[in-house]
Design a protein around this motif. Structure first.
Motif, PDB file in Angstrom:
ATOM      1  N   PHE A   1       0.839  -1.195   0.000  1.00  0.00           N
ATOM      2  CA  PHE A   1       0.000   0.000   0.000  1.00  0.00           C
ATOM      3  C   PHE A   1       0.880   1.253   0.000  1.00  0.00           C
ATOM      4  O   PHE A   1       0.612   2.214  -0.730  1.00  0.00           O
ATOM      5  CB  PHE A   1      -0.943  -0.007   1.210  1.00  0.00           C
ATOM      6  N   GLU A   2       1.936   1.236   0.793  1.00  0.00           N
ATOM      7  CA  GLU A   2       2.858   2.373   0.850  1.00  0.00           C
ATOM      8  C   GLU A   2       3.493   2.619  -0.517  1.00  0.00           C
ATOM      9  O   GLU A   2       3.602   3.761  -0.968  1.00  0.00           O
ATOM     10  CB  GLU A   2       3.940   2.122   1.893  1.00  0.00           C
ATOM     11  N   GLY A   3       3.883   1.553  -1.188  1.00  0.00           N
ATOM     12  CA  GLY A   3       4.467   1.693  -2.521  1.00  0.00           C
ATOM     13  C   GLY A   3       3.492   2.319  -3.499  1.00  0.00           C
ATOM     14  O   GLY A   3       3.859   3.193  -4.298  1.00  0.00           O
ATOM     15  N   LEU A   4       2.239   1.869  -3.451  1.00  0.00           N
ATOM     16  CA  LEU A   4       1.215   2.440  -4.329  1.00  0.00           C
ATOM     17  C   LEU A   4       0.930   3.896  -3.968  1.00  0.00           C
ATOM     18  O   LEU A   4       0.701   4.734  -4.855  1.00  0.00           O
ATOM     19  CB  LEU A   4      -0.066   1.602  -4.268  1.00  0.00           C
ATOM     20  N   GLU A   5       0.937   4.208  -2.683  1.00  0.00           N
ATOM     21  CA  GLU A   5       0.716   5.591  -2.242  1.00  0.00           C
ATOM     22  C   GLU A   5       1.843   6.486  -2.755  1.00  0.00           C
ATOM     23  O   GLU A   5       1.607   7.587  -3.258  1.00  0.00           O
ATOM     24  CB  GLU A   5       0.625   5.653  -0.716  1.00  0.00           C
ATOM     25  N   ASP A   6       3.092   5.994  -2.638  1.00  0.00           N
ATOM     26  CA  ASP A   6       4.235   6.752  -3.142  1.00  0.00           C
ATOM     27  C   ASP A   6       4.140   6.950  -4.653  1.00  0.00           C
ATOM     28  O   ASP A   6       4.433   8.025  -5.177  1.00  0.00           O
ATOM     29  CB  ASP A   6       5.555   6.052  -2.788  1.00  0.00           C
TER      30      ASP A   6
ATOM     31  N   ALA B   1       1.392   7.021  -6.476  1.00  0.00           N
ATOM     32  CA  ALA B   1       0.329   7.994  -6.736  1.00  0.00           C
ATOM     33  C   ALA B   1       0.825   9.412  -6.460  1.00  0.00           C
ATOM     34  O   ALA B   1       0.545  10.333  -7.230  1.00  0.00           O
ATOM     35  CB  ALA B   1      -0.901   7.679  -5.885  1.00  0.00           C
ATOM     36  N   LEU B   2       1.560   9.597  -5.375  1.00  0.00           N
ATOM     37  CA  LEU B   2       2.092  10.919  -5.035  1.00  0.00           C
ATOM     38  C   LEU B   2       3.072  11.394  -6.104  1.00  0.00           C
ATOM     39  O   LEU B   2       3.048  12.564  -6.496  1.00  0.00           O
ATOM     40  CB  LEU B   2       2.766  10.882  -3.663  1.00  0.00           C
ATOM     41  N   ASP B   3       3.926  10.502  -6.586  1.00  0.00           N
ATOM     42  CA  ASP B   3       4.866  10.868  -7.650  1.00  0.00           C
ATOM     43  C   ASP B   3       4.124  11.334  -8.900  1.00  0.00           C
ATOM     44  O   ASP B   3       4.506  12.319  -9.537  1.00  0.00           O
ATOM     45  CB  ASP B   3       5.786   9.690  -8.000  1.00  0.00           C
ATOM     46  N   ILE B   4       3.076  10.624  -9.261  1.00  0.00           N
ATOM     47  CA  ILE B   4       2.277  10.991 -10.437  1.00  0.00           C
ATOM     48  C   ILE B   4       1.635  12.357 -10.233  1.00  0.00           C
ATOM     49  O   ILE B   4       1.653  13.208 -11.129  1.00  0.00           O
ATOM     50  CB  ILE B   4       1.212   9.909 -10.739  1.00  0.00           C
ATOM     51  N   MET B   5       1.071  12.579  -9.051  1.00  0.00           N
ATOM     52  CA  MET B   5       0.414  13.873  -8.779  1.00  0.00           C
ATOM     53  C   MET B   5       1.431  15.015  -8.780  1.00  0.00           C
ATOM     54  O   MET B   5       1.154  16.092  -9.311  1.00  0.00           O
ATOM     55  CB  MET B   5      -0.350  13.821  -7.458  1.00  0.00           C
ATOM     56  N   MET B   6       2.613  14.788  -8.229  1.00  0.00           N
ATOM     57  CA  MET B   6       3.631  15.833  -8.198  1.00  0.00           C
ATOM     58  C   MET B   6       4.113  16.161  -9.613  1.00  0.00           C
ATOM     59  O   MET B   6       4.309  17.326  -9.951  1.00  0.00           O
ATOM     60  CB  MET B   6       4.809  15.414  -7.309  1.00  0.00           C
ATOM     61  N   GLU B   7       4.297  15.137 -10.442  1.00  0.00           N
ATOM     62  CA  GLU B   7       4.702  15.367 -11.824  1.00  0.00           C
ATOM     63  C   GLU B   7       3.619  16.139 -12.578  1.00  0.00           C
ATOM     64  O   GLU B   7       3.914  17.063 -13.342  1.00  0.00           O
ATOM     65  CB  GLU B   7       4.998  14.038 -12.527  1.00  0.00           C
TER      66      GLU B   7
END
Length: 120
Positions: A23-28, A30-36
């Motif tokens: 779950f943490e990996g998927l959260e990270d 998702a955050l990377d995608i949103m930041m990009e």
């Protein structure tokens, strides 16, 4: 009433940690995608909007005035989309409300929106 939680005695500590890690990996991710996406937006259309606001200012239009105009236009666009998205019973009910409020500014506005909407 909410369903009682199932006992977790059958799930090992390792399994729970593995779920948390995944779950943490998927959260990270998702955050990377949103930041990009935020970076692309900031460097793209938002930067161009800033340049356009400079042009607008140079043309003698106050930023606050222009933004008020934009808010009104954006509101109108979103309101049209909302009405155009109505179907079946919701559309019938909106027509009933427009009829009931006929002769009022809101009723006349809704009627106009219904008349111009594309329900195909």
């Amino acid at each position: 009433m909410a369903e009682a939680a199932k006992p977790t005695n059958a799930v090992s500590k390792e399994a729970i940690e593995a779920f948390l890690d995944r779950f943490e990996g998927l959260e990270d991710e998702a955050l990377d995608i949103m930041m990009e996406a935020m970076r692309v937006c900031k460097d793209g259309p938002r930067a161009k909007q800033k340049e356009l606001l400079d042009e607008i200012k140079a043309a003698g239009i106050r930023k606050k005035t222009f933004k008020a105009l934009w808010k009104q236009r954006d509101y109108e666009r979103k309101a049209r989309e909302a009405i155009s998205g109505l179907e079946d019973d919701d559309l019938d009910q909106m027509r009933e409300f427009a009829t009931a409020m006929a002769g009022t500014p809101m009723g006349d506005l809704i009627s106009a929106r219904l008349d111009e909407a594309d329900f195909s």
